[in-house]
Design a protein around this motif. Structure first.
Motif, PDB file in Angstrom:
ATOM      1  N   ARG A   1      -0.470 -30.751 -56.181  1.00  0.00           N
ATOM      2  CA  ARG A   1       0.127 -29.563 -55.568  1.00  0.00           C
ATOM      3  C   ARG A   1       1.641 -29.595 -55.681  1.00  0.00           C
ATOM      4  NH1 ARG A   1       2.511 -28.974 -50.977  1.00  0.00           N
ATOM      5  NH2 ARG A   1       1.735 -30.953 -50.140  1.00  0.00           N
TER       6      ARG A   1
ATOM      7  N   HIS B   1      -4.534 -35.247 -55.031  1.00  0.00           N
ATOM      8  CA  HIS B   1      -4.520 -33.787 -54.962  1.00  0.00           C
ATOM      9  C   HIS B   1      -3.234 -33.271 -54.312  1.00  0.00           C
ATOM     10  CE1 HIS B   1      -8.358 -32.091 -56.455  1.00  0.00           C
ATOM     11  NE2 HIS B   1      -8.734 -33.359 -56.381  1.00  0.00           N
ATOM     12  N   GLN B   2      -2.672 -34.047 -53.391  1.00  0.00           N
ATOM     13  CA  GLN B   2      -1.376 -33.679 -52.824  1.00  0.00           C
ATOM     14  C   GLN B   2      -0.286 -33.744 -53.900  1.00  0.00           C
ATOM     15  OE1 GLN B   2      -0.807 -32.498 -49.733  1.00  0.00           O
ATOM     16  NE2 GLN B   2      -3.025 -32.580 -49.428  1.00  0.00           N
TER      17      GLN B   2
ATOM     18  N   SER C   1      -9.624 -27.683 -57.366  1.00  0.00           N
ATOM     19  CA  SER C   1     -10.846 -28.134 -56.699  1.00  0.00           C
ATOM     20  C   SER C   1     -11.795 -28.739 -57.726  1.00  0.00           C
ATOM     21  CB  SER C   1     -11.529 -26.954 -56.001  1.00  0.00           C
ATOM     22  OG  SER C   1     -12.762 -27.351 -55.439  1.00  0.00           O
TER      23      SER C   1
ATOM     24  N   VAL D   1      -0.634 -24.582 -50.871  1.00  0.00           N
ATOM     25  CA  VAL D   1      -1.828 -25.339 -50.504  1.00  0.00           C
ATOM     26  C   VAL D   1      -3.084 -24.590 -50.935  1.00  0.00           C
ATOM     27  CG1 VAL D   1      -3.186 -26.248 -48.584  1.00  0.00           C
ATOM     28  CG2 VAL D   1      -0.697 -26.516 -48.581  1.00  0.00           C
ATOM     29  N   LEU D   2      -3.138 -23.287 -50.643  1.00  0.00           N
ATOM     30  CA  LEU D   2      -4.321 -22.496 -50.988  1.00  0.00           C
ATOM     31  C   LEU D   2      -4.505 -22.401 -52.499  1.00  0.00           C
ATOM     32  CD1 LEU D   2      -6.693 -20.710 -50.219  1.00  0.00           C
ATOM     33  CD2 LEU D   2      -5.114 -18.764 -50.082  1.00  0.00           C
ATOM     34  N   THR D   3      -3.431 -22.084 -53.214  1.00  0.00           N
ATOM     35  CA  THR D   3      -3.528 -21.953 -54.669  1.00  0.00           C
ATOM     36  C   THR D   3      -3.926 -23.277 -55.311  1.00  0.00           C
ATOM     37  OG1 THR D   3      -1.844 -20.212 -54.683  1.00  0.00           O
ATOM     38  CG2 THR D   3      -2.263 -21.344 -56.762  1.00  0.00           C
ATOM     39  N   SER D   4      -3.391 -24.366 -54.795  1.00  0.00           N
ATOM     40  CA  SER D   4      -3.728 -25.686 -55.329  1.00  0.00           C
ATOM     41  C   SER D   4      -5.219 -25.978 -55.151  1.00  0.00           C
ATOM     42  CB  SER D   4      -2.896 -26.759 -54.622  1.00  0.00           C
ATOM     43  OG  SER D   4      -3.216 -28.047 -55.101  1.00  0.00           O
ATOM     44  N   LYS D   5      -5.757 -25.611 -54.004  1.00  0.00           N
ATOM     45  CA  LYS D   5      -7.188 -25.833 -53.774  1.00  0.00           C
ATOM     46  C   LYS D   5      -8.029 -25.018 -54.739  1.00  0.00           C
ATOM     47  CE  LYS D   5      -6.860 -27.002 -48.850  1.00  0.00           C
ATOM     48  NZ  LYS D   5      -7.209 -26.579 -47.460  1.00  0.00           N
ATOM     49  N   VAL D   6      -7.593 -23.787 -55.010  1.00  0.00           N
ATOM     50  CA  VAL D   6      -8.336 -22.923 -55.934  1.00  0.00           C
ATOM     51  C   VAL D   6      -8.282 -23.480 -57.357  1.00  0.00           C
ATOM     52  CG1 VAL D   6      -8.416 -20.647 -57.007  1.00  0.00           C
ATOM     53  CG2 VAL D   6      -8.028 -20.847 -54.536  1.00  0.00           C
TER      54      VAL D   6
END
Length: 200
Positions: free
Chosen positions: A34, A30-31, A49, A41-46
């Protein structure tokens, strides 16, 4: 089913180590997603996920393809092994194991068509090899991460150790499938005529 916990303590230990190393791959992947996507970081999580390891690898390759670039060697090497490691991990976690004649067996023959079902042994040696390959695979990913995110670590012992781990040979060799048990024929079912469509 009762499991011979004491006799197979080494098996449970090896399985736990492999599963732990695979979880490290999931986190590192996941890193990488991104970094390659160029998102925060936030956009990648959205956006990512719930994306699984093989899906993440496919997405990363599409990012490079869309930009007309080749996938970096470290990622390419990791991706060549992800499919096999993930397949065995999924088989173990979604089907469990049975012990037959002192051997650990993983199979889905009780819930899949016999022609498509799998059945093979999974030994402690195989699990140790899978763990080793998971460490090597994750080292390939971490090496890429360091070079992109933490170039200040390139002169460090951590980076040198990561390079060494990323260059280790793959160890796991898929086992030969075991002979599937024959499915008994049902003559009554075979001779039964198909249902007739109603006539208007």
């Amino acid at each position: 089913m009762d499991f011979p916990d004491h006799s197979f303590a080494g098996y449970w230990y090896a399985l736990g180590k492999f599963v732990h190393r695979y979880a490290e791959i999931e986190a590192t992947m996941h890193q990488i997603l991104r970094i390659v996507s160029g998102t925060s970081v936030l956009t990648s999580k959205v956006l990512f996920s719930g994306v699984r390891v093989r899906g993440a690898a496919d997405t990363i390759k599409r990012f490079y393809s869309a930009s007309g670039q080749l996938v970096p060697n470290d990622l390419e090497r990791a991706f060549e092994r992800i499919g096999e490691i993930t397949k065995i991990r999924d088989r173990l976690l979604h089907n469990g194991i049975n012990f037959e004649d002192g051997k650990a067996i993983v199979t889905d023959e009780n819930k899949n068509f016999s022609a498509r079902a799998f059945k093979h042994t999974i030994s402690i040696k195989a699990l140790d090899d899978l763990e080793s390959d998971a460490i090597t695979l994750n080292a390939c990913l971490v090496k890429f991460w360091i070079e992109c995110e933490r170039p200040d670590l390139i002169e460090s012992a951590q980076y040198q150790n990561t390079i060494e781990a990323a260059q280790r040979p793959w160890l796991y060799k898929p086992p030969k499938p075991m002979k599937q048990r024959a499915v008994p024929r049902d003559p009554a079912r075979e001779n039964k005529s198909p249902p007739q469509s109603s006539q208007a």
